[in-house]
Scaffold this motif. Structure first.
Motif, mmCIF file in Angstrom:
data_model
loop_
_atom_site.group_PDB
_atom_site.id
_atom_site.type_symbol
_atom_site.label_atom_id
_atom_site.label_comp_id
_atom_site.label_asym_id
_atom_site.label_seq_id
_atom_site.Cartn_x
_atom_site.Cartn_y
_atom_site.Cartn_z
ATOM 1 N N TYR A 110 0.228 20.465 -0.996
ATOM 2 C CA TYR A 110 -0.953 21.006 -0.348
ATOM 3 C C TYR A 110 -0.958 20.666 1.143
ATOM 4 N N ASP A 111 -1.691 21.487 1.882
ATOM 5 C CA ASP A 111 -1.842 21.319 3.322
ATOM 6 C C ASP A 111 -2.446 19.941 3.619
ATOM 7 N N PRO A 112 -1.873 19.194 4.567
ATOM 8 C CA PRO A 112 -2.415 17.868 4.874
ATOM 9 C C PRO A 112 -3.863 17.897 5.358
ATOM 10 N N ALA A 113 -4.346 19.042 5.818
ATOM 11 C CA ALA A 113 -5.713 19.128 6.335
ATOM 12 C C ALA A 113 -6.769 18.814 5.279
ATOM 13 N N VAL A 114 -6.417 18.943 3.972
ATOM 14 C CA VAL A 114 -7.414 18.690 2.920
ATOM 15 C C VAL A 114 -7.432 17.229 2.475
ATOM 16 N N PHE A 115 -6.543 16.406 3.009
ATOM 17 C CA PHE A 115 -6.451 15.004 2.602
ATOM 18 C C PHE A 115 -7.343 14.137 3.483
ATOM 19 N N ARG A 116 -8.277 13.414 2.864
ATOM 20 C CA ARG A 116 -9.161 12.514 3.592
ATOM 21 C C ARG A 116 -8.585 11.094 3.630
ATOM 22 N N LEU A 117 -7.855 10.734 2.589
ATOM 23 C CA LEU A 117 -7.273 9.391 2.464
ATOM 24 C C LEU A 117 -6.064 9.489 1.562
ATOM 25 N N VAL A 118 -5.009 8.752 1.906
ATOM 26 C CA VAL A 118 -3.889 8.565 0.985
ATOM 27 C C VAL A 118 -3.700 7.072 0.772
ATOM 28 N N LEU A 119 -3.235 6.708 -0.410
ATOM 29 C CA LEU A 119 -3.062 5.299 -0.765
ATOM 30 C C LEU A 119 -1.742 5.100 -1.481
ATOM 31 N N GLU A 120 -1.049 4.046 -1.114
ATOM 32 C CA GLU A 120 0.190 3.669 -1.786
ATOM 33 C C GLU A 120 0.072 2.243 -2.306
ATOM 34 N N VAL A 121 0.546 2.031 -3.519
ATOM 35 C CA VAL A 121 0.731 0.694 -4.079
ATOM 36 C C VAL A 121 2.229 0.428 -4.020
ATOM 37 N N THR A 122 2.643 -0.607 -3.314
ATOM 38 C CA THR A 122 4.074 -0.798 -3.079
ATOM 39 C C THR A 122 4.845 -1.094 -4.359
ATOM 40 N N SER A 123 6.089 -0.613 -4.367
ATOM 41 C CA SER A 123 7.039 -0.879 -5.449
ATOM 42 C C SER A 123 8.253 -1.572 -4.844
ATOM 43 N N SER A 124 9.397 -1.455 -5.496
ATOM 44 C CA SER A 124 10.602 -2.134 -5.013
ATOM 45 C C SER A 124 11.030 -1.634 -3.633
ATOM 46 N N ASN A 125 10.729 -0.372 -3.323
ATOM 47 C CA ASN A 125 11.092 0.181 -2.006
ATOM 48 C C ASN A 125 9.892 0.148 -1.067
ATOM 49 N N TYR A 126 9.267 -1.044 -0.986
ATOM 50 C CA TYR A 126 8.021 -1.188 -0.227
ATOM 51 C C TYR A 126 8.156 -0.842 1.244
ATOM 52 N N ASN A 127 9.355 -1.005 1.825
ATOM 53 C CA ASN A 127 9.537 -0.687 3.240
ATOM 54 C C ASN A 127 9.268 0.777 3.541
ATOM 55 N N ASN A 128 9.493 1.631 2.555
ATOM 56 C CA ASN A 128 9.211 3.051 2.750
ATOM 57 C C ASN A 128 7.719 3.263 2.985
ATOM 58 N N ASP A 129 6.877 2.562 2.202
ATOM 59 C CA ASP A 129 5.425 2.682 2.363
ATOM 60 C C ASP A 129 4.948 2.060 3.667
ATOM 61 N N LEU A 130 5.569 0.953 4.071
ATOM 62 C CA LEU A 130 5.114 0.194 5.234
ATOM 63 C C LEU A 130 5.678 0.719 6.554
ATOM 64 N N ARG A 131 6.699 1.539 6.500
ATOM 65 C CA ARG A 131 7.319 2.024 7.741
ATOM 66 C C ARG A 131 7.396 3.549 7.783
ATOM 67 N N ASN A 132 8.281 4.116 6.964
ATOM 68 C CA ASN A 132 8.542 5.558 7.046
ATOM 69 C C ASN A 132 7.289 6.394 6.793
ATOM 70 N N LYS A 133 6.501 5.986 5.799
ATOM 71 C CA LYS A 133 5.323 6.788 5.472
ATOM 72 C C LYS A 133 4.208 6.603 6.495
ATOM 73 N N VAL A 134 4.197 5.479 7.194
ATOM 74 C CA VAL A 134 3.211 5.300 8.265
ATOM 75 C C VAL A 134 3.389 6.413 9.303
ATOM 76 N N ALA A 135 4.621 6.604 9.759
ATOM 77 C CA ALA A 135 4.895 7.640 10.753
ATOM 78 C C ALA A 135 4.644 9.030 10.184
ATOM 79 N N ALA A 136 5.070 9.247 8.930
ATOM 80 C CA ALA A 136 4.928 10.574 8.318
ATOM 81 C C ALA A 136 3.469 10.955 8.122
ATOM 82 N N TYR A 137 2.675 10.022 7.615
ATOM 83 C CA TYR A 137 1.257 10.331 7.371
ATOM 84 C C TYR A 137 0.498 10.466 8.687
ATOM 85 N N ALA A 138 0.876 9.693 9.697
ATOM 86 C CA ALA A 138 0.226 9.827 11.002
ATOM 87 C C ALA A 138 0.522 11.190 11.612
ATOM 88 N N GLU A 139 1.779 11.628 11.501
ATOM 89 C CA GLU A 139 2.139 12.937 12.047
ATOM 90 C C GLU A 139 1.390 14.057 11.327
#
Length: 203
Positions: A110-139
C-alpha cells in the motif's frame, strides 16, 4: 538470517528483483521477504516472545480506539517504499488509515501515505530495523517509527522524517513510559518495561 537460492529462468529475460523476492516468499513459508535499498532481506519466522511483544503493544492501541472507523491496527501489511523501483517492507505492526484499500501500490503493498505508524520488534537481523529501515521509512515519510529493541532492552521512537533518517530519535529504557504523537489518531502511552519483558526470550 538465511535464504534459499533462487534458480534463474532458463531462457528469456533474467528475473527482476521483485520476481526473485516473490519466488523466495513462495519457497520459504513463514519467512518475511522484503526489498530494502535494492537488497532482498529475509527474516525467520518470529519466536513466541516476538509475537507476545506484538500482542502486548496492540492492547493499548485497541483500547485507544485506533482499530475503528478512522484507522486500523494491522500486522504484516505491505508498505511500498520510494527508495527503489521495487522496494517494499512488511512492518511487524502498522497503524493505517481505514481507507487503505483505496490506496494499493502493487505487489500486495500500500501507498506509504496511509501509514500513520510502523513498528518493528527486532529479531536476529536487528541491524536491519535499527539502520536500513530507519532510512527507508523516513524516505517514505512515515510519521512515527517505533522499534522494540529486544537485544538491547530498550525502545526507540522516531518522528519527524527527513532525508536519510528522522530528526527526532528518542530512546527509552525500562522504567520509563512513552507517549506517542497525537498524529497516530489517539493518545497512547506505552510502558517500556512491559513491552521489553514480553519480548524477552524465555530461558
Amino acid at each position: 538470517m538465511s535464504a534459499a537460492a533462487v534458480e534463474p529462468p532458463c531462457d528469456g529475460e533474467p528475473e527482476s528483483l521483485l520476481e526473485a523476492a516473490n519466488s523466495l516468499s513462495e519457497q520459504l513459508t513463514g519467512y518475511r521477504v522484503e526489498i530494502i535499498g535494492g537488497v532482498i532481506t529475509v527474516t525467520p519466522p518470529p519466536d513466541g516472545p516476538h509475537a507476545d511483544a506484538l500482542t502486548t503493544i496492540m492492547v493499548p492501541f485497541l483500547a485507544a480506539g485506533l482499530h475503528g472507523e478512522e484507522s486500523r491496527v494491522l500486522q504484516g501489511i505491505g508498505l511500498w517504499l520510494p527508495g527503489g523501483p521495487e522496494d517494499y517492507a512488511i512492518p511487524d505492526l502498522a497503524i493505517v488509515d481505514a481507507d487503505l484499500d483505496e490506496h494499493p501500490a502493487g505487489n500486495n503493498c500500500y501507498d506509504p501515505a496511509v501509514f500513520r505508524l510502523v513498528l518493528e520488534v527486532t529479531s536476529s537481523n536487528y541491524n536491519n530495523d535499527l539502520r536500513n529501515k530507519v532510512a527507508a521509512y523516513a524516505e517514505a515519510k512515515i510519521p512515527v517509527y517505533v522499534i522494540i529493541d529486544r537485544k538491547h532492552g530498550r525502545m526507540h521512537v522516531l518522528t519527524e522524517p527527513v532525508s536519510g533518517g528522522y530528526d527526532s530519535h528518542q530512546v527509552y529504557a525500562p522504567g520509563q513510559t512513552v507517549t506517542l504523537p497525537d498524529s497516530i489518531g489517539a493518545p497512547v502511552t506505552l510502558d517500556v518495561a512491559e513491552l521489553i519483558q514480553a519480548g524477552r526470550p524465555r530461558a
